[in-house]
Design an enzyme around this catalytic site. Structure first.
Site, short mmCIF file in Angstrom:
data_model
loop_
_atom_site.label_atom_id
_atom_site.label_comp_id
_atom_site.label_asym_id
_atom_site.label_seq_id
_atom_site.Cartn_x
_atom_site.Cartn_y
_atom_site.Cartn_z
N ASP A 69 37.53 42.64 42.34
CA ASP A 69 36.96 41.14 42.73
C ASP A 69 35.44 41.04 42.20
O ASP A 69 34.84 41.72 42.04
CB ASP A 69 36.80 41.35 44.20
N ASP A 126 38.81 34.67 41.01
CA ASP A 126 37.83 35.66 40.67
C ASP A 126 38.44 37.05 41.07
O ASP A 126 37.85 37.89 41.30
CB ASP A 126 36.62 35.53 41.17
N GLU A 127 39.69 37.08 41.56
CA GLU A 127 40.43 38.29 42.27
C GLU A 127 41.59 38.57 41.50
O GLU A 127 42.31 37.53 41.38
CB GLU A 127 40.50 38.25 43.82
#
Ligand SMILES: [Mg+2]
Length: 432
Positions: free
Chosen positions: A29, A125-126
């Site tokens: 993350d 973003d993960e």
């Protein structure tokens, strides 16, 4: 201590054949993603109270991301900028640069791909990584996690939190436990000491409604959910509840998808956070019509008809509601989808709060070619005419661009961000 370590690694080697009992899953993350990219590009922003938000000039824009200092001042993602400014007088406001966020997201995924071809993105973003087959080459889960954390920092100047576990849900829980710039391991041995004390709402897919239902039965922690009577969970929450319970018990077995995998389409949705609150039905209707244009287009290029429409509304207080309806017949026409969505909205929204965000989702999809159930009350002639009109609209747009032809009611300010990328993902919209 070293004896214990040897035992641990020894037992792992026994199973080094990728069976589902002994997987090593990472969840990576990127920390405060939008803000971190901005701070990396402009170091003067570091250590200051900063938010990234839409249309800063008219201060009705929305907070999309925040720095640690801004967070400490009580600023939350989704707040209106002027509310944030009241909480923090030195607040710096930066406009979002989506092309940069997409660029660094791609670069980060390219780094993950050095370790495995099983890389499944979850938002910008993960990512989940299954590194079970990479352990012989790169070391065990924690070693790979540390390696990735350092590489992303060195090459991109961004920090990540990594969760290491044996299933996706617990890896995700781990990456949330310590941030920024950290690695957290949840192994089978410390599932009960590390994961079970955490509140049940920390589990992915355990939204506010589910959390409230579980609380009624005194189930407040992940451990309590793991040990609850599964018949009670099934009665209360259905199959989704049983899935959540399997996550809590460490029995979840969902695979990590391969790089580039595109899931079969189960629903087509489009949502937007408006640049300022919508205050009446007319404003809502325009946004619904605009969103439905996009959904109808995507149904069309995928050869699908929608049998149901879902409407998700987020109010000014950031609480969200969800209602849906079956359609009398399958359609991909934007005007019909919009009408159904607006009927649902009018029936269900009580206007105690102005509207902040709306998502429309087309569900119960069937291929256009499949035999369709129609209804006695369907105006087939009108539907046929609208279909022909839509064919014409689509062909004009494919030749001259999306803006070449639009509804007169959508001209002027309809309070939607103009870059079209201000997507909101609300609970319940995630698929697995
Ligand atoms: Mg993040």
């Amino acid at each position: 201590m070293s004896y214990y370590t040897v035992l641990l690694f020894g037992s792992q080697d026994l199973f080094e054949r990728g069976d589902s009992l002994n997987r090593t899953i990472l969840h990576v993350d990127m920390n405060s993603y939008y803000y971190s990219v901005e701070a990396m590009r402009n170091p003067e922003l570091r250590g200051k109270a900063v938010i990234v938000g839409g249309s800063a000039e008219e201060h009705h824009g929305i907070v999309l991301a925040k720095s640690e200092l801004a967070k400490r001042a009580g600023i939350k993602t989704g707040m209106v900028i002027w509310e944030a400014q009241l909480l923090c007088k030195d607040l710096i406001i930066v406009r979002p640069n989506y092309d940069q966020y997409l660029k660094y997201s791609r670069l980060a995924r390219a780094i993950y791909a050095r370790y495995t071809d099983l890389v499944e993105p979850f938002g910008m973003d993960e990512c989940w990584l299954d590194v079970t087959g990479s352990r012989r080459l790169f070391g065990d889960g924690p070693t790979i996690a540390e390696d990735i954390r350092e590489t992303v920092k060195r090459e991109l100047g961004l920090t990540v939190s990594v969760g290491v576990s044996f299933c996706k849900s617990l890896a995700k829980l781990g990456s949330d436990m310590r941030k920024p710039d950290a690695v957290t391991v949840i192994s089978r041995d410390d599932l009960q000491t590390k994961a079970w004390p955490a509140p049940v709402s920390d589990l992915l897919y355990c939204g506010p409604a589910t959390t409230a239902k579980l609380a009624r039965y005194g189930i407040k922690t992940i451990g309590a959910l793991a040990q609850a009577d599964s018949e009670l969970i099934r009665r209360t929450l259905g199959v989704n509840g049983l899935y959540l319970q399997s996550c809590a018990q460490g029995n979840e077995k969902t695979p990590v998808a391969e790089i580039g995998y595109v899931a079969p389409i189960k629903s087509v949705g489009h949502g937007i956070t408006c640049v300022s609150d919508l205050r009446n039905a007319e404003e809502v209707n325009k946004v619904i019509l605009a969103l439905s244009q996009d959904i109808g287009h995507r149904l069309r290029i995928n050869g699908l008809l929608a049998g149901a429409v879902h409407v998700y509304v987020r109010g000014h207080n950031l609480a969200y509601s969800h209602t849906w309806d079956n359609l009398d017949y399958g359609t991909q026409l934007p005007c019909e989808l919009a009408k159904a969505a607006f009927d649902i909205f009018r029936r269900c929204y009580d206007w105690r709060q102005p509207v902040r965000a709306i998502t429309i989702q087309a569900g119960k999809l069937t291929p256009v070619a499949a035999p369709q159930q129609t209804t006695l009350f369907m105006d087939a002639a009108k539907h046929g005419k609208l279909s022909k009109l839509q064919d014409t609209i689509e062909s004009v747009r494919s030749r001259f661009g999306k803006a070449a032809l639009t509804y007169a009611s959508l001209l002027g300010d309809i309070k939607m961000p103009d870059d079209g990328r201000d997507m909101v993902q609300m609970p319940g919209l995630m698929y697995r």
